[in-house]
Write a protein that holds these residues in place. Structure first.
Motif: not given
Length: 212
Positions: A1-13
């Motif tokens: 999750m830590g690596l995912m949270q480093q991405k911008p929200a739009r990219v994560r979505i």
């Protein structure tokens, strides 16, 4: 999750939507589940994407093999390269696009209400499964105007045949003894050569198949 949270929200979505739509299908991938997988709230999701249908369109255009940019470039620059090479590129990209998009959209056919809603959204924003066919038709028409395609060739039918073959590759081979799809490069080359046999002018005949 830590690596995912480093991405911008739009990219994560988009990443989460792509994965869920690919694994459970568009009909079962809810915005609530997508937001949870992206590590954000539904309100944050709707900040970037007004509806699940529009999110789906962005998944298609930003996470799947890109077909329309290739068709657009070839239409703007007809006459470059050989027809066979160009159609092989198109067939390859289309085969890869449908291979990845079909698992996402297949569930829609069991959810007709959702499918109608998606179709309405796609019409509103000028998208939909008919768009690549029209774009390929436009490219073939441009090549016809240059004299590289027979003047009596039905470009709409040709576009339908090429893209239809790429769709068939997704599921038609599952019931064969091996259950394996033809390798995409050899498949694309064979489709392009076969199509050219019916539409190309004598000045640029299709190269004979090599048994790939």
């Amino acid at each position: 999750m830590g690596l995912m949270q480093q991405k911008p929200a739009r990219v994560r979505i988009l990443d989460a939507a792509h994965e869920l739509m690919r694994t459970v299908g568009l009909a079962r991938a809810t915005t609530k589940e997508i937001a949870r997988a992206a590590g954000c709230s539904e309100a944050a999701l709707y900040k970037y994407f007004p509806s699940k249908e529009e999110l789906f369109v962005h998944v298609l255009t930003e996470r799947l093999p890109r077909l329309l940019p290739l068709l657009g470039r070839l239409t703007v620059e007809p006459g470059r390269g050989s027809l066979e090479d160009n159609l092989t590129q198109i067939a390859r990209q289309a085969a890869l696009f449908y291979e990845e998009s079909f698992p996402i959209i297949a569930s829609l056919y069991a959810e007709q209400q959702l499918k109608r809603k998606l179709d309405d959204t796609l019409r509103t924003i000028g998208a939909g499964p008919h768009v690549p066919m029209r774009a390929l038709d436009a490219y073939l028409c441009a090549e016809k105007a240059l004299g590289r395609i027979r003047p009596d060739a039905d470009t709409t039918a040709a576009a339908t045949l090429l893209l239809g073959a790429c769709v068939q590759r997704v599921f038609a081979y599952d019931a064969t003894p091996t259950g394996e799809r033809p390798p995409v490069d050899a498949f694309a080359a064979r489709v392009a050569r076969t199509l050219l046999g019916g539409i190309s002018v004598a000045a640029e005949p299709a190269r004979p198949a090599t048994g790939a």
